[in-house]
Design an enzyme around this catalytic site. Structure first.
Site, mmCIF file in Angstrom:
data_model
loop_
_atom_site.group_PDB
_atom_site.id
_atom_site.type_symbol
_atom_site.label_atom_id
_atom_site.label_comp_id
_atom_site.label_asym_id
_atom_site.label_seq_id
_atom_site.Cartn_x
_atom_site.Cartn_y
_atom_site.Cartn_z
ATOM 1 N N GLU A 43 11.257 9.639 69.284
ATOM 2 C CA GLU A 43 11.369 10.330 70.568
ATOM 3 C C GLU A 43 12.574 9.780 71.331
ATOM 4 O O GLU A 43 12.854 8.578 71.283
ATOM 5 C CB GLU A 43 10.081 10.089 71.357
ATOM 6 C CG GLU A 43 10.026 10.668 72.752
ATOM 7 C CD GLU A 43 8.724 10.292 73.464
ATOM 8 O OE1 GLU A 43 8.422 10.922 74.498
ATOM 9 O OE2 GLU A 43 8.016 9.366 73.008
ATOM 10 N N LYS A 114 8.268 18.763 75.183
ATOM 11 C CA LYS A 114 6.997 18.041 75.253
ATOM 12 C C LYS A 114 6.138 18.564 76.404
ATOM 13 O O LYS A 114 6.584 18.641 77.549
ATOM 14 C CB LYS A 114 7.282 16.551 75.432
ATOM 15 C CG LYS A 114 6.073 15.644 75.411
ATOM 16 C CD LYS A 114 6.528 14.182 75.521
ATOM 17 C CE LYS A 114 5.371 13.204 75.481
ATOM 18 N NZ LYS A 114 5.847 11.796 75.581
ATOM 19 N N CYS A 147 4.898 12.308 70.694
ATOM 20 C CA CYS A 147 4.216 11.118 71.196
ATOM 21 C C CYS A 147 2.841 11.412 71.808
ATOM 22 O O CYS A 147 1.881 11.664 71.097
ATOM 23 C CB CYS A 147 5.135 10.390 72.182
ATOM 24 S SG CYS A 147 4.704 8.653 72.435
#
Length: 299
Positions: A43, A114, A147
């Site tokens: 990430e 995200k 994540c």
């Protein structure tokens, strides 16, 4: 057909956009030389993570067709590979996103923003408003998560049931205390998610320390039965881990003769959860023990 998946765990330097880009390209080249077909990076691999201000985050962001993703695409085309990596995206209108791109020999295949932002990320990034994609690639169907997304079973299962063979997860996992001798709980989480949805999961974490934050280095590759095929990197430091994976195993959702992850779903009993404080979730004394149809049962 088996193919090699690689996770390139390294320590991006916050603020060093050109240096991180060059290091990511070196690692992609190294993994490609070792015959990896799919290469996953961490990430925010190009910018680092612990920003001091929104202005710093903005200075390290690039559009999806910027130098970094374009360089990944050129290398993917030259080496006939698929690359998944995280970057700080400068979106239309100047919005910032914590994004991940999938690039293949034919160029950029998808960019995902995200949707579940962790802690101080909310100070710098906008959450994505689109569900994560499942991307058809020459290597198989790749779903994307970043994540903290992995902590949401709905997202992972949605990707698995949308046809993903592999869920690639660029990650920056902060180090939390754990009992001596225990592996990171984030690896156990990846194993559980892979097991219950019968899908491959490749988590590429980062390593090292950055502005007082230590990172876990919990990269792993997990098979559809929930077992580790690779990981973690020795000493949880910098390194490339890889595993030869038959991605088509994820297309069989059966658990033996009588059970199947998809066919056993009881969707007529499920609905969107409500907060525990919602009064409609609290049954009166007269309701307790009463028989109600599934349609009238409070979720």
């Amino acid at each position: 057909m088996e193919m090699r998946i690689a996770c390139a765990q390294f320590s991006p330097r916050v603020g060093d956009l050109p240096g991180n880009r060059e290091l990511s390209l070196q690692l992609i080249e190294q993994a490609a030389h070792a015959d990896a077909a799919i290469i996953v990076l961490p990430e925010l691999a190009t910018s680092g993570y612990v920003f001091e201000s929104p202005e710093e985050a903005r200075s390290l962001a690039e559009p999806a067709d910027g130098p970094t993703v374009s360089a990944w695409g050129e290398l993917a085309a030259r080496r006939d590979k698929v690359v998944v990596g995280g970057f700080a995206e400068l979106g239309p209108g100047g919005a910032l996103y914590n994004s991940a791109a999938v690039v293949g020999p034919e160029g950029v295949l998808a960019v995902y923003r995200k949707t579940h932002l962790w802690d101080r990320e909310k100070l710098f990034f906008e959450p994505g408003e689109e569900p994560p994609p499942v991307v058809e690639t020459p290597c198989g169907r790749i779903g994307l998560a970043v994540c903290y997304d992995l902590y949401f079973p709905e997202l992972v299962r949605g990707l698995a049931f949308a046809g993903a063979d592999l869920i690639a997860v660029p990650a920056n996992l902060p180090l939390f205390p754990r009992p001596e001798g225990e592996r990171p709980v984030e690896i156990a989480l990846a194993q559980a998610m892979a097991h219950v949805s019968k899908v491959w999961i490749a988590v590429c974490d980062r390593s090292g320390s950055e502005r007082g934050v230590d990172w876990t280095g919990a990269s792993c590759i997990v098979d559809p039965d929930g077992w580790l095929s690779a990981g973690p990197v020795e000493g949880y430091g910098t390194g490339i881990l890889s595993a030869d994976c038959d991605l088509e195993r994820a297309r069989n959702k059966a658990w033996g003769e009588r059970n199947d992850v998809v066919k056993d779903l009881r969707t007529e009993l499920y609905s969107t959860p409500r907060p525990a404080s919602d009064p409609s979730r609290i049954a009166s004394s007269s309701d307790r023990g009463a028989s109600r149809s599934p349609a009238s049962r409070a979720p």
